[in-house]
Design an enzyme around this catalytic site. Structure first.
Site, mmCIF file in Angstrom:
data_model
loop_
_atom_site.group_PDB
_atom_site.id
_atom_site.type_symbol
_atom_site.label_atom_id
_atom_site.label_comp_id
_atom_site.label_asym_id
_atom_site.label_seq_id
_atom_site.Cartn_x
_atom_site.Cartn_y
_atom_site.Cartn_z
ATOM 1 N N SER A 3 39.217 117.500 17.068
ATOM 2 C CA SER A 3 39.073 118.802 15.512
ATOM 3 C C SER A 3 39.467 120.482 15.954
ATOM 4 O O SER A 3 39.789 120.623 14.454
ATOM 5 C CB SER A 3 38.369 118.142 14.619
ATOM 6 O OG SER A 3 38.646 116.882 13.449
ATOM 7 N N SER B 47 41.051 117.832 11.887
ATOM 8 C CA SER B 47 40.393 118.078 10.884
ATOM 9 C C SER B 47 40.110 119.523 10.413
ATOM 10 O O SER B 47 39.809 119.616 9.195
ATOM 11 C CB SER B 47 39.031 117.096 10.303
ATOM 12 O OG SER B 47 38.109 117.796 11.623
ATOM 13 N N LYS C 70 34.849 126.769 8.057
ATOM 14 C CA LYS C 70 34.828 125.579 7.973
ATOM 15 C C LYS C 70 34.065 125.010 7.094
ATOM 16 O O LYS C 70 32.755 125.607 7.148
ATOM 17 C CB LYS C 70 35.273 124.379 8.892
ATOM 18 C CG LYS C 70 35.605 122.942 8.682
ATOM 19 C CD LYS C 70 35.798 122.366 10.303
ATOM 20 C CE LYS C 70 35.605 120.451 9.993
ATOM 21 N NZ LYS C 70 36.171 120.177 10.807
HETATM 22 N N1 GLN Z 1 41.173 112.515 14.893
HETATM 23 C C1 GLN Z 1 39.650 112.079 15.126
HETATM 24 C C2 GLN Z 1 38.622 111.503 13.855
HETATM 25 O O1 GLN Z 1 39.764 111.204 12.721
HETATM 26 C C3 GLN Z 1 38.768 113.386 15.038
HETATM 27 C C4 GLN Z 1 37.869 114.195 13.986
HETATM 28 C C5 GLN Z 1 37.052 116.037 14.533
HETATM 29 O O2 GLN Z 1 37.190 115.858 15.334
HETATM 30 N N2 GLN Z 1 35.810 115.338 13.244
HETATM 31 O O3 GLN Z 1 37.783 110.939 13.525
#
Ligand code: GLN
Length: 497
Positions: A181, A157, A82
């Site tokens: 995410s 994400s 990532k």
């Molecule tokens: N969807 C959540 C956010 O937007 C979690 C994102 C994540 O785990 N990086 O913060």
């Protein structure tokens, strides 16, 4: 067609002399070239081939006298990273235009450990900007397409990681999970995604979003592969004072032993496992097919000997609200370093700015809309007079949520729930409504707030063929029970590919 699904598949092919690391690396780059998922932001072909050549030489026995690298657990395994994780000399954007030209001078510990174990990094995977999002629509490098349904999102994400592993553009990938995410894209894409206990894996080289929540974890095509990656990456690190020295177990063995017990005596394989079902997670608004699939799997666990126990996590309803205070506050502080002086692009317009404020504006206008929204919210929540009312209060509620889990884990070994209320949704469906988007993570956020290990395992498909994942949560530093339960669920779910 790519015949390799798991790490074992590749190692078997090496052992049988059917391929070697160089040939395999070329093959994976040809798969990536043919794909149209937009899963990668940057490829590191030259670097990968160099790694592969060294490994292939070992395979031929050329490096006589050295410890054979073929014994390494991740020997020759194509890995996707990532783009939130740094790699020495490799462009690392974090999905943001503000880091468009950033070439870090050091490698994240997690990546280094995997490469030391023989893995070959093929490229940097697309993601929501600064890991903020649930659909991968917040990337400055374009959204990622769902691996099987191109009109849908892969989840975020770590959407690039989810799509790349599901589409077999790499065998395994690293994701990061702050509020879901890893688990959400794993569920949407039909793969395994695991978030270890907070502190298990060093965050050194992970570009920070919300430091008290961020955690690196594996995304793979099997629970065993997730166990292997997790095992290799775990452990304390002098570069991250929050990394834990809690002993690392042989989780691969846990998975294999569990699978062996399923094949010898399935009806007894889950015996003794106390499975908690949090009542607050079975709310209105869960898609009926998701609910049915989860309930069917709970029944299968029961039929095979598990004890099913209803539990209560009373502060669940506060989870999303408190997460969005804590996460945005920490983000606003972490992202202040992108000022065009310490970090961040310095466009020509910024150099021509007449004042320092103008300079900052020209630099920081490179953030996308969601990141700006969070910086503004977080700055407000931390401002004098409000920090007590927001950040500190949210931290108190967070403690109550952790207590909820501690109490419930007195009665059960592991908890199960859906990963998300729905399967993968359509591109654009929630992009205009941040609140609706934030609710996608309603079941994954509580474990993040409590720092617990959790995993998503594919168990079924809905009528459109979209994957449904089961969410498993375990007590702090009890990854062993998480992998055991994950292996059971994976066995009872059958082949979901
Ligand atoms: N969807 C959540 C956010 O937007 C979690 C994102 C994540 O785990 N990086 O913060």
């Amino acid at each position: 067609m790519n015949p390799f699904k798991t790490i074992q598949d590749i190692h078997d092919a090496f052992d049988a002399g059917k391929t070697n690391p160089v040939e395999l690396t070329h093959f994976y780059f040809s798969q990536i070239d043919k794909s149209n998922h937009n899963a990668f932001i940057t490829l590191c072909k030259e670097r990968a081939l160099k790694q592969a050549e060294v490994l292939a030489a070992d395979l031929k026995g050329k490096h006589q006298g050295l410890t054979p690298r073929t014994a390494q657990p991740l020997y020759g395994i194509p890995l996707g990273i990532k783009d939130v994780l740094t790699m020495d000399g490799v462009r690392t954007t974090c999905g943001s235009k503000i880091l468009d030209n950033y070439i870090p001078p050091y490698t994240a510990t997690a990546v280094q450990k995997l490469e030391n174990a023989g893995a070959i990094s093929v490229g940097k995977l697309n993601m929501d900007e600064f890991a903020m999002g649930s659909s991968n629509e917040n990337s400055a490098y374009g959204n990622v397409l769902h691996p099987t349904h191109p009109d849908r999102v892969p989840g975020g994400s770590s959407g690039g990681s989810g799509a790349a592993v599901a589409a077999k553009l790499c065998v395994a990938a690293l994701g990061t999970d702050t509020g879901g995410s890893i688990r959400l894209p794993a569920s949407f894409c039909g793969i395994v995604g695991m978030k270890p206990t907070y502190g298990r894996i060093s965050r050194y080289g992970q570009i920070a979003f919300a430091s008290s929540l961020d955690q690196i974890g594996p995304m793979t095509n099997s629970v065993e592969d997730a166990a292997l990656l997790c095992q290799v990456m775990s452990g304390s690190d002098i570069y991250d004072s929050t990394s834990s020295s809690e002993p690392v177990q042989d989780w691969v063995k846990v998975v294999r032993d569990t699978k062996a017990s399923v094949s010898t005596a399935p009806a007894l394989s889950a015996k003794g496992l106390r499975v908690g079902v949090p009542q607050e997670y079975f709310i209105d608004g869960i898609d009926a097919e998701v609910k049915n699939a989860i309930e069917a799997m709970i029944q299968k666990l029961k039929q095979n000997g598990a004890e099913i126990i209803p539990v209560s996590l009373p502060h669940t309803e506060n989870a999303v609200a408190t997460y969005y205070v804590v996460a945005v506050s920490e983000a606003s502080s972490n992202l202040s370093r992108y000022d065009g002086v310490r970090f961040g692009v310095r466009p020509k317009a910024a150099m021509e700015a007449g004042s320092l404020t103008e300079f900052y504006k020209k630099v920081r206008s490179n953030f996308g809309a969601e990141v700006k929204r969070r910086i503004i919210l977080g700055t407000f929540a931390l401002s004098s007079g409000y920090a007590e009312a927001y950040y500190h209060r949210a931290s108190q509620v967070r403690r109550l949520m952790r207590n909820d889990f501690e109490n419930a884990f007195k009665q059960v070994d592991v908890m199960v729930s859906p990963v998300s209320p729905t399967t993968a949704f359509k591109l654009g469906e929630k992009a205009k409504n941040p609140l609706q988007m934030y609710l996608t993570d309603i079941f994954t956020i509580p474990a993040s707030m409590a720092g617990l290990p959790a995993m998503s395992v594919p168990i079924a498909k809905d009528r459109l063929g979209l994957s449904i994942g089961m969410h498993l949560i375990a007590p702090r530093f009890n990854e062993s029970i998480l992998f055991k339960a994950g292996a059971l669920v994976e066995s009872f779910g059958g082949d979901q590919s």
